[in-house]
Design an enzyme around this catalytic site. Structure first.
Site, PDB file in Angstrom:
ATOM      1  N   GLY A   1      30.897  41.983  43.830  1.00 49.30           N
ATOM      2  CA  GLY A   1      31.799  41.267  42.945  1.00 49.30           C
ATOM      3  C   GLY A   1      31.542  39.765  43.080  1.00 49.30           C
TER       4      GLY A   1
ATOM      5  N   GLY B   1      33.248  37.182  41.299  1.00 53.80           N
ATOM      6  CA  GLY B   1      34.311  36.312  40.870  1.00 53.80           C
ATOM      7  C   GLY B   1      34.423  35.385  41.605  1.00 53.80           C
TER       8      GLY B   1
ATOM      9  N   GLY C   1      34.141  36.212  45.372  1.00 49.17           N
ATOM     10  CA  GLY C   1      32.558  36.778  45.641  1.00 49.17           C
ATOM     11  C   GLY C   1      31.488  35.753  45.534  1.00 49.17           C
TER      12      GLY C   1
ATOM     13  N   HIS D   1      53.343  40.278  34.029  1.00 51.78           N
ATOM     14  CA  HIS D   1      53.413  38.929  33.503  1.00 51.78           C
ATOM     15  C   HIS D   1      54.152  38.977  32.365  1.00 51.78           C
ATOM     16  CE1 HIS D   1      52.608  34.965  31.840  1.00 51.78           C
ATOM     17  NE2 HIS D   1      51.840  34.570  33.212  1.00 51.78           N
TER      18      HIS D   1
ATOM     19  N   ARG E   1      59.023  35.219  37.027  1.00 49.64           N
ATOM     20  CA  ARG E   1      58.124  36.392  36.270  1.00 49.64           C
ATOM     21  C   ARG E   1      58.970  37.560  36.293  1.00 49.64           C
ATOM     22  NH1 ARG E   1      51.760  34.927  37.572  1.00 49.64           N
ATOM     23  NH2 ARG E   1      51.645  33.080  36.372  1.00 49.64           N
TER      24      ARG E   1
ATOM     25  N   HIS F   1      49.384  42.279  35.133  1.00 46.66           N
ATOM     26  CA  HIS F   1      48.609  41.266  35.256  1.00 46.66           C
ATOM     27  C   HIS F   1      47.796  41.035  36.649  1.00 46.66           C
ATOM     28  CE1 HIS F   1      47.641  36.920  34.941  1.00 46.66           C
ATOM     29  NE2 HIS F   1      48.424  36.479  35.694  1.00 46.66           N
TER      30      HIS F   1
ATOM     31  N   GLU G   1      41.608  38.886  45.209  1.00 47.56           N
ATOM     32  CA  GLU G   1      42.596  39.885  44.948  1.00 47.56           C
ATOM     33  C   GLU G   1      42.254  41.452  45.379  1.00 47.56           C
ATOM     34  OE1 GLU G   1      43.007  39.796  40.489  1.00 47.56           O
ATOM     35  OE2 GLU G   1      44.739  41.499  40.636  1.00 47.56           O
TER      36      GLU G   1
END
Lengths: 249, 638, 265
Positions: free
Chosen positions: B40, B42, B45, B266, B330, B401, B425
């Site tokens: 990963g 992102g 990562g 969300h 939320r 979300h 996450e």
């Protein structure tokens, strides 16, 4: 530990613990002229030289419209005589222009080969231009036309080789005699229209290539280059038209 | 299974310093002998791979996208929190810590959250040094805004593209390491199996998504930074490719999966427009600052909004929560929207939507002001729906979300499998039962830049480099074979239903029974339905194409197969957690006013699920949570 | 709504490709272009045919994965929009659409509408970064940044690396992409120390990947979904020209070599 090496074409040494510049890295840059940007800068600078010449050339050519002097001489012929009296200036300019033309053409040739034969090897079945101008897309055609036209023009009016009624020193006569042939006049008009197209894109483009761009000035510059291109084209085309219509004789 | 969180002793503000000092170090000259796999690219990562490469480790990084720059962190809009207290409005590390624990409804680990708040300031320094173009004041200093109802302005942002700019910063740092040869990048490679040798994570099996080749990659440690599993709902704000496969494979190899039922919805997304819908687009929450949310009072009222007069409208958030009104948190806003739609008062096609109306504010402040504030969002809305939000109220609806749950990790971010680290996450650690706005980016980067660089070294220094485990090891060979068999099986089924149709059905059940509000009956029936759906999947799914080539249908098929298993675990976790907390709302456990009712006596813990084999139910392990610094209290937004 | 699609079908990098004709009915005007292709693919799968491969991921116009030519325009007719955010209401009943992959030597076609854009990663790797290791960063507010410069940097940094600029350019030039990164970092004070080196190495890489030269057509700017401006290319030209003329050899300690005796072994 044995692991597969990923295919990554940037060479680099894996040993160094810190990222210092190595000679290997220095080689990853490219010389000025060998770069695409450098070639475009060369085209812009040489284009600018040729553009300046064209402006002077047009100014001089427009002397044709002055009526004959009291003694019957023509201002255009006087100007030509003055120019020939300054051989250093004349030949200096000629050499500069020749070098500029050569560089302009060589760089253009090299870039065209890269662009059309190497970078985009497969074309689109359908391609719709949405921002480029007809002029910008036809630079590669207007350029060579202008080149051959210039050669003809030199042989016609500078050396007189192709002009049967050529009189050395009598520019006015040569021009008028030339354009009394409609074929020649039309060819000149066509070639100068090409020149106008070339300049239409070229004047703005040369600024962009050397990095002159600014949101405040670029829109003005674009308008100015269109105006200049039209003015120059119209100026040159007016002469054969004037001869053909009998305004100048 | 023993869950040792390895929380350092001492006062909370000294824990991380103490841990750093107590950690063993790897000799700089030896670092290159250690191989590390990062899956990963992102925020977590890419930042981890870059930082570890800089330290000198031998890093292999993998992503399924065609470039590491495309990971879904790129879509984060709002901003990133940091306890810098630049606006001088009373923020501090402790306050950010406090807000995060409280916002997570007391289901996160205090020590981890405190460290996150401490590191938040370093993240901003790091990103600014990388050239991230954060918003600035005229004086040249960084601008801040308040976000998601926070009382202080601690959110740093780069227009509406903060995630993009932070990710590009990390991506550029990563590419720099790639160029220097310290990270090998494997784009278009999907991890399909984790390889465990002698109880330690030692590598992964990937599929080259271009050639279809199944490859083994060995290393001394494996880092998963593969994001969340929101796509279990089929329709979510996640990217189409986001999946659970990496974390699910790790779970099946022995890593515990913690709190899978904590999934965040969300409230402001563009509603579904038809059966073909492939994803949902988020509209920034900031719209709720000025927009008023309403539905018709009359059920089944299909008149266009301008024909519904003021007294026929129900501004339900303002009515139920007079103090916070349209700015309610939320989960509360989402549930309220669901409730009115369930009552048959929803608007738009399918009745799954509520109005977010700007007419009042446009009248009050003028169109120009609104354009300045939300111009780009209005444009985006119009591009997608074809409706002009200046003239017609926007239609919004909640969508899945973010997933707070994930693989269980200790203070060192190591899972229950030695050598397997989980960042961002993909892990469960910092957000408890509910994540605050602008905290996801903070966590991803804290984990990747500043935590893993220490804790990985500590782990590696405890072992020995160069023990000769390569991708030719028998375990790798059998793992590769397992992956190939599974792919072959999917291709050979040749049934009559497409992968997407199964995924859509799974998402439908998950959303209906395990979405914003859950109850025992619904969850029990969801478990049945998902089980049946999974059986049907392995009988009648149709995957075309071949294995040894680009085959996007096959990629999807493998991911959906894992979602079908995860969906069951989520429902099981939701069923066992007999309380309402944060995003997990059990209808049986609510106050008389319809608010979430926590049960701290029985459920102030992390549920870490342990895989027990194909035919046995998973084992629920518990890590008790202690709250020494933030006292357990009921959230109230009335 | 019914549409006629002519799509470039190519099995793999090596195999030749050709246009194939498909008809899609049941197109809803609220669908995105990619959702319309999803519908086509579901139909193809049902008929046991190979679905059309195309890159896509976030489907909200920010990841830069998607993109192909629609009737000869990169990302299709709507300006400032990637194909994932292009909706079918912009097309007419019965319209014929030609879909082709990005075409450039540097972007080989992998399958159907999917191309390999890893050349972009290598351009960034060549110098599209600021060399700071994790941990050593100074306090964020220690260095003020002119707000306008920060905004200009942000304008350039919005590039999503989709490749539309290359696809639309008659020369397949990557000048807009490369210049956007050079501009972003040249605007920031943090980018100054490596400014010259960056321009030299990124331009060199761009060329080594066989992207063409910019001849100022402006097609790239017109199709860019993020509105990256041509001014960036002018800035790159300026940066590169200055750097190329002022360049020195980067051999560390080369000045000291002269001090060694000639007979030094």
């Amino acid at each position: 530990m044995q692991r597969r090496k990923a295919d990554f074409p940037i060479e680099g040494a894996k040993s160094a613990l810190t990222s210092v510049a190595t000679t290997e890295e220095a080689k990853q840059t490219v010389g000025f002229y060998r770069s695409v940007v450098g070639k475009k800068v060369v085209m812009a600078v040489t284009g600018f030289i040729l553009f300046v010449f064209i402006v002077f050339h047009l100014a001089a050519n427009l002397l044709i419209y002055f009526p004959p002097e009291a003694n019957g001489t023509r201002l255009l012929n006087d100007y030509a005589a003055h120019l020939r009296a300054l051989p250093a200036l004349l030949w200096g300019a000629r050499v500069l222009l020749l070098v500029a033309v050569i560089l302009h053409i060589v760089a253009a040739w090299q870039l065209t080969v890269l662009n059309k034969l190497e970078a985009r090897t497969t074309g689109y079945v359908k391609y719709t231009p949405i921002a480029s101008s007809y002029a910008s897309r036809t630079m590669v055609w207007s350029g060579p036309i202008i080149f051959f036209y210039v050669i003809y023009h030199l042989l016609d009016l500078t050396f007189g080789t192709l002009n049967p009624s050529f009189q050395s020193g009598n520019v006015f006569h040569n021009v008028v005699a030339d354009f009394e042939h409609p074929g020649v006049a039309i060819f000149y008009i066509f070639a100068n229209a090409c020149l106008a197209f070339h300049l239409y894109h070229g004047i703005w483009s040369m600024c962009q290539s050397v990095g002159l761009a600014h949101p405040r000035y670029t829109p003005m510059l674009k308008k100015a280059s269109v105006a200049l291109a039209i003015a120059i084209g119209a100026g040159f085309c007016s002469i054969p038209l004037a001869v053909m219509t009998g305004l100048v004789r | 299974m023993k869950l040792d969180a390895r929380i350092p002793s001492g006062p909370i503000e000294q824990k991380w310093d103490r841990a750093k000092f107590e950690m063993k170090l790897v000799n700089p000259a030896n670092k290159r002998k250690y191989g590390v796999i990062v899956v990963g690219t992102g925020l977590a990562g890419a930042s981890a791979a870059a930082s570890l490469g800089e330290l000198g480790y031998d890093v292999d990084a993998f992503c399924y996208q065609d470039s590491p720059r495309r990971a879904h962190s790129i879509a984060a809009q709002g901003g990133i929190n940091a306890a810098k207290n630049y606006p001088n409005d009373g923020d501090s590390v402790f306050r950010l810590f406090y807000d995060t624990v409280k916002g997570g409804d007391f289901r996160s680990r205090e020590a981890n959250v405190y460290r996150l708040a401490q590191l938040s300031a370093n993240i901003i320094d790091q990103c600014v040094a990388q050239g991230v173009p954060f918003a600035r004041e005229y004086g040249g200093l960084l601008a801040n805004r308040s976000f998601g109802g926070a009382q202080v302005s601690r959110t740093f942002y780069a227009r509406g593209q903060t995630g993009q700019q932070l990710l590009l910063g990390a991506y550029q740092a990563l590419e720099r390491q790639v160029k220097d040869g310290r990270v090998r990048m494997f784009p278009r490679h999907e991890m399909l199996e984790l390889v465990v040798i002698e109880g330690r994570a030692r590598g992964i099996v990937t599929r080259d998504l271009v050639s279809g080749e199944i490859e083994g990659h060995a290393a001394d440690a494996v880092i998963l930074a593969t994001g969340g599993y929101g796509n279990v709902f089929y329709l979510s704000t996640n990217a189409k490719g986001c999946n659970t496969t990496a974390t699910w494979r790790a779970y099946k190899k022995g890593a515990a999966f913690a709190n899978p039922c904590f999934t965040q919805i969300h409230p402001t997304c563009i509603p579904v427009s038809g059966e073909y819908q492939s994803k949902l687009t988020l509209m920034s929450e900031s719209l709720r600052n000025d927009g008023r949310i309403w539905v018709p009072k009359q059920r089944g009222d299909t008149r266009p909004p301008h024909q519904i007069s003021e007294d026929e409208r129900d501004y339900y958030l303002e009515r139920i929560y007079p103090a916070f009104g349209n700015l309610s948190p939320r989960d509360i806003a989402s549930r309220a929207a669901k409730r009115v739609c369930d009552e048959g008062r929803g608007v738009g096609p399918g009745g799954r939507g509520v109005y977010l109306d700007f007419a009042d504010v446009i009248r009050r402040l003028g169109r120009t002001t609104i354009t300045e504030r939300y111009g780009n969002l209005f444009e985006m809305y119009e591009r997608i729906t074809g409706e002009d939000p200046y003239a017609v109220p926007m239609r919004i609806f909640p969508a899945a979300h973010y997933t707070m749950g994930g693989l269980w990790v200790d203070y060192h971010l190591m899972s229950t499998l030695p050598g397997l680290f989980v960042l961002g996450e993909a892990n469960f650690s910092d957000h408890g039962a509910n994540r605050l706005g602008a905290s996801a980016l903070m966590q991803g980067l804290a984990d990747g830049y500043f935590v893993i660089s220490y804790t990985l070294g500590h782990f590696l220094a405890g072992g020995k480099a160069g023990d000769g485990v390569t991708a030719d090891h028998p375990e790798f060979r059998s793992a590769r074979r397992g992956v190939e068999d599974r792919l072959q099986r999917l291709l050979s089924l040749q049934g009559n239903r497409s992968v997407d149709s199964f995924h859509r059905e799974l998402g439908h059940w998950m959303w209906e029974d395990c979405g914003m509000a859950r109850n025992r009956q619904g969850l029990e029936s969801a478990l049945e339905k998902i089980r049946a759906l999974r059986e049907a999947y392995w009988k009648s799914v149709k995957v075309t194409g071949e294995e040894q080539a680009i085959n996007q249908a096959l990629e999807k098929a493998g991911r959906v197969a894992d979602f079908l298993e995860l969906g069951e675990l989520i429902c099981r976790d939701a069923l066992e957690r007999e309380e309402s907390c944060g995003a997990h709302f059990r209808e049986e456990y609510q106050t008389t006013e319809g608010e979430a009712l926590r049960n701290d006596q029985k459920f102030a813990h992390v549920a870490a699920w342990e895989y027990a084999g194909e035919n046995a139910p998973p084992i629920r392990n518990v890590e008790a949570l202690e709250f020494e610094y933030v006292h357990l209290a009921q959230r109230s937004y009335k | 709504m019914k549409l006629i699609l002519h799509i470039w079908r190519q099995k793999s990098r090596e195999s030749p490709g050709k246009m194939a004709r498909y008809e899609v009915s049941n197109v809803n005007e609220h669908m995105s272009f990619l959702e319309m292709l999803d519908v086509l693919n579901e139909e193809l799968i049902a008929r046991n045919e190979d679905p059309v491969a195309f890159d896509h991921d976030c489907r909200e116009g920010i990841c830069g994965s998607c993109g192909f030519m629609i009737n000869g325009v990169a990302h299709g007719p709507q300006r400032g929009t990637t194909v994932c955010q292009l909706h079918m209401r912009h097309f007419k009943e019965g319209q014929a659409l030609w879909l082709e992959p990005w075409r450039a030597k540097a972007f080989p076609v992998l399958k159907d509408l999917m191309v390999d854009r890893s050349a972009f990663d290598r351009i960034i790797a060549a110098g599209g970064y600021i060399s700071v290791n994790t941990g050593g960063a100074p306090e964020a507010n220690a260095l003020p940044v002119d707000k306008q410069k920060a905004d200009l940097a942000m304008d350039a940094a919005q590039c999503i690396g989709c490749g539309a600029c290359v696809a639309a350019c008659p020369n397949a030039s990557a000048a807009l992409f490369t210049s956007a990164k050079i501009s972003h970092l040249a605007h920031m004070p943090q980018g100054q120390p490596e400014r010259r080196r960056r321009a030299l190495s990124m331009v060199a890489r761009m060329q080594a990947e066989l992207f063409g030269a910019c001849t100022n057509h402006g097609e790239c700017e017109a199709v860019c979904p993020k509105g990256i401006e041509l001014e960036n290319i002018a800035r790159m030209n300026r940066e590169f020209t200055k750097a190329a003329w002022a360049r020195r050899d980067e051999v560390a300690g080369s000045g000291r070599r002269r001090l060694l005796p000639r007979s030094f072994p």
